[in-house]
Design an enzyme around this catalytic site. Sequence first.
Site, PDB file in Angstrom:
ATOM      1  N   GLY A 192       0.825  -1.208   0.000  1.00 17.03           N
ATOM      2  CA  GLY A 192       0.000   0.000   0.000  1.00 17.03           C
ATOM      3  C   GLY A 192       0.858   1.257   0.000  1.00 17.03           C
ATOM      4  CB  ALA A 193       1.903   3.665   1.555  1.00 17.06           C
TER       5      ALA A 193
ATOM      6  CG  ASN B 230      10.858   4.742   2.010  1.00 18.78           C
ATOM      7  OD1 ASN B 230      11.239   3.627   2.340  1.00 18.78           O
ATOM      8  ND2 ASN B 230      10.046   4.961   0.995  1.00 18.78           N
TER       9      ASN B 230
ATOM     10  CD  GLU C 205       2.859   3.669   5.253  1.00 22.57           C
ATOM     11  OE1 GLU C 205       3.866   3.480   5.954  1.00 22.57           O
ATOM     12  OE2 GLU C 205       2.095   2.732   4.911  1.00 22.57           O
TER      13      GLU C 205
HETATM   14  N1  BES Z   1       6.071  -0.726   6.183  1.00 21.82           N
HETATM   15  C1  BES Z   1       4.878  -1.024   5.480  1.00 21.82           C
HETATM   16  C2  BES Z   1       5.050  -1.255   4.016  1.00 21.82           C
HETATM   17  C3  BES Z   1       5.823  -2.480   3.595  1.00 21.82           C
HETATM   18  C4  BES Z   1       5.602  -3.693   4.133  1.00 21.82           C
HETATM   19  C5  BES Z   1       6.731  -2.407   2.608  1.00 21.82           C
HETATM   20  C6  BES Z   1       6.318  -4.797   3.712  1.00 21.82           C
HETATM   21  C7  BES Z   1       7.440  -3.505   2.194  1.00 21.82           C
HETATM   22  C8  BES Z   1       7.241  -4.716   2.743  1.00 21.82           C
HETATM   23  C9  BES Z   1       3.852   0.095   5.643  1.00 21.82           C
HETATM   24  O1  BES Z   1       4.000   0.884   6.757  1.00 21.82           O
HETATM   25  C10 BES Z   1       2.531  -0.587   5.766  1.00 21.82           C
HETATM   26  O2  BES Z   1       2.296  -1.219   6.748  1.00 21.82           O
HETATM   27  N2  BES Z   1       1.702  -0.457   4.747  1.00 21.82           N
HETATM   28  C11 BES Z   1       0.434  -1.129   4.661  1.00 21.82           C
HETATM   29  C12 BES Z   1      -0.704  -0.183   4.774  1.00 21.82           C
HETATM   30  C13 BES Z   1      -1.041   0.162   6.189  1.00 21.82           C
HETATM   31  C14 BES Z   1      -2.123   1.193   6.254  1.00 21.82           C
HETATM   32  C15 BES Z   1      -1.441  -1.030   7.019  1.00 21.82           C
HETATM   33  C16 BES Z   1       0.408  -1.791   3.319  1.00 21.82           C
HETATM   34  O3  BES Z   1       1.244  -1.455   2.479  1.00 21.82           O
HETATM   35  O4  BES Z   1      -0.442  -2.644   3.104  1.00 21.82           O
HETATM   36 ZN    ZN Z   2       3.243   0.080   8.524  1.00 20.12          ZN
END
Ligand code: BES
Ligand code: ZN
Length: 879
Positions: A267-268, A271, A304
């Site tokens: 999703g995001a 960084n 994020e």
């Molecule tokens: N740190 C993660 C993104 C991530 C996870 C990147 C695993 C690469 C590998 C980010 O903070 C995150 O948790 N994103 C979620 C959305 C969030 C609202 C729960 C996602 O990407 O699904």
């Molecule tokens: Zn996260």
Amino acid sequence: MKEGIAGKVIYRKDYTAYPWDVSHLDLHFDIGMKTTVVRAQMEFQLKAGINAPHRIVLNGSDLELISITLNGRVLTHSDYSVEGETLIIPDAPQNSVLKTEVRIHPANNSALEGLYLSGEFLLTQCEAQGFRKITWFPDRPDVMTTYRVTLEADKAGFPVLLSNGNLAGAGESPDGRHWVRWDDPFPKPSYLFALVAGDLALVEDHFTTRSGRDVSLRIYVEEENLDRCDHAMQSLINAMRWDEERFTLEYDLDIYHIVATNDFNMGAMENKSLNIFNSKYVLARPDTATDADYQGIEGVIGHEYFHNWTGNRVTCQDWFQLTLKEGLTVFRDEEFSADMQSRAVKRIKVVRDLRSRQFPEDDGPMSHPIRPDQYLEINNFYTATVYQKGAAIIRMYHTLLGERGFQKGIKLYFERHDGEAVSCDDFLAAMADANGVDLGRFGRWYSQSGTPQVHVTDQYDAASQKYTLTLKQHTPATHEQKDKQPLVLPFALGLLTAEGREIPLQLETEAEAVTGTRLLIMEETQQEFTFIDVPEAPVPSLFRDYSAPVKIYFDYSSQQLATLIAYDSDAYVRWDAAQRMAENAILEQCRQHAQGIEMVVDSSLVKAFRGILSDHQADPALLAEAMMLPAEDYLADQMEVVDVDGIYAARKFIKKGLADELTVLFSECYARLKDGRPYQKSATAMAGRSLKNVCLSYLLETDTGESLAGAQLEASDNMTDTLAAIQGLIMSDSLLAETALAEFEVKWKADALVMDKWFVMQAVKPGSNTVNTVRKLMDHSAFSIQNPNKVRSLVGAFSMLNPTGFHAADGSGYAFHADRVIELDGLNPQIAARMVAAFNRWKRYDEDRKVLMKAELQRIASVKNLSGDVSEIVNNALR
Ligand code: BES
Ligand code: ZN
């Protein structure tokens, strides 16, 4: 992935600290699409108590090493060794400056990890272990250092050059090249590194922090999307303000970047000061994005941003501690959304999500505690368990300690650990110490997998006016962990009279009664709570606000459920009672159906819905939630052996039955909410649309729905109403559906995010024929197997949101899906692994389907060079 081929299991118990401090990392990128050259200079100091010389271990993957020097001396092959993904320099002195130069190939990177190409620009994704695809480095979260990054590129092709931290210089050379330098003063682990290079347009705003720091907020998107950034920007500003007000946490740099990309595995990504987002969670305009999209953007932007403290300033010691940052940050984003929107509706959505995604995980071949003990491929552990159950466990601290106690714990956590990489134990200790409580037994939540079941029975004695509740907890064995211990469960309770009045609660041991919700604590296998002065046999309102992530069993009569639906003060309990009643009715008809007995619609359900539809006081969004029938998958989870077609038939039957009985009320409600006013973004307007469209979905089961949907589509000025109408027409097999889809396609064919919706609508159409539609859609010009959003919209939606399609009796859905997994595995193993999980619960189906699914799993398992990502999932499923 290489790790997988090596097939090495990593254990939590094997953690050892890195023997070196890395005091600084200087990176230089000579940027090109096909080839980028990365020069790195790392300063190592041996930690106290370790004797020099000592070996330096670095991680790298798919890197072409051009040169390597140590303290100015060129190293030759005899000075170091490379094995798999590690490079070892055996005898490095106490103070070592290491310089490397490598070549990488972003345009060929289809895994979307490391440095890769999206459209016309380059970007990185490093979590969890992608930094090693960029340069040699100790790619582990407990090695934190400051970064200086210089990006050099052709100015025409790459006018924008971004990395973490503050701008520290820029310049041009006469040959059309330019460079930009970024300094990040906060030590960070490599997974938080990011760079972006390309031609992107910018939307800018400002935020002044409470201590007076002026922060420049910059959202970078492709030029044509400049008019879709307002909501993301507003969400970011709201998140920054909210974190100051609720958590007293302020932003710590002068600049905050968000970059949107169409090519993203997740999703995001948080960084440091350079968030990278799937465009789905940035771009929105009323005519392109639904209310759910708007809420998703707000939540993910918040998430994020909140990581800047919970994740970045304090990070994870190792990847087993992932829930330390993710569970906590999900809790924070849930609270943010609750404060921005309707707290009650947000809570219900969170509970539904936990039940439909996390409970099955706990009950399947990939079960694990929120802090796992082992993994093969860490990317497979970004799960609903680590995230959603992790957040539910953080919420229990909050419930047990209260907002003040919780905030005291957070404060101590940052006082102790700012700038460090720590463990879940450190978090628990901060919470316990700040509040002077013992949370020892609570800590079991971190190490125990499985969903606890709480069986509640009650006894009322009219003569003594005593009421006793008996709670028994039991966690069923999970595939990787047999023995389970009792857990600490906050148990929020109310008692109602049959007329729905709250009964004051007084335990036998207490001096006086309290009205309203009582918080009790359960920590043993079995516990009794006896209340006195209870004037009548009460209706228990259990686990209010869903105070613990457990399965709750109580043998409610329809009458009792009706009382809770109509009168309970707790929105979650009202909603849950309605869901239970609907679930009971559907599962009962499913059994009838299986025996060839004619189905009937339960009259108490009709009555309850009549009550809901006649409630003009409650939040319309809550009423909408209450009338959404439990999903097919959730119903399947309640059966011993899943009856795919029976569930579909029974659910459809009940829905139509309710619609027929209550046509007038649904129509009135629909008409009342269809106010003809132009679109508004407010929470009130969203709530209205939500209830209106639930009514429409029922009316589409009757003769009156089609023309309403047609008219709604015609008049719609927003994507929420448009999609509800088209989706409804598809679901009810209307002849108008085809035209609607065709017109939608013509209008939006150039719009990637909107076309995702077009794919989903077709992929989820029930029935065994849909696999053919999906197969054809793979040839559509808007589809690409290389793009994760497209794969999720077509392949993912079909396999995970369309039970009668995916589980078609002839196995055509399975075969199609396995082909896609195999195709994806060679391109993007992370996405392939997400997709293959659709087969995880194959053992819960009938013999014929089991045989078919197992054969597909075996076919996947036998693929040569299968990635570690996919093989971990498949091997667990087959075990
Ligand atoms: N740190 C993660 C993104 C991530 C996870 C990147 C695993 C690469 C590998 C980010 O903070 C995150 O948790 N994103 C979620 C959305 C969030 C609202 C729960 C996602 O990407 O699904
Ligand atoms: Zn996260």
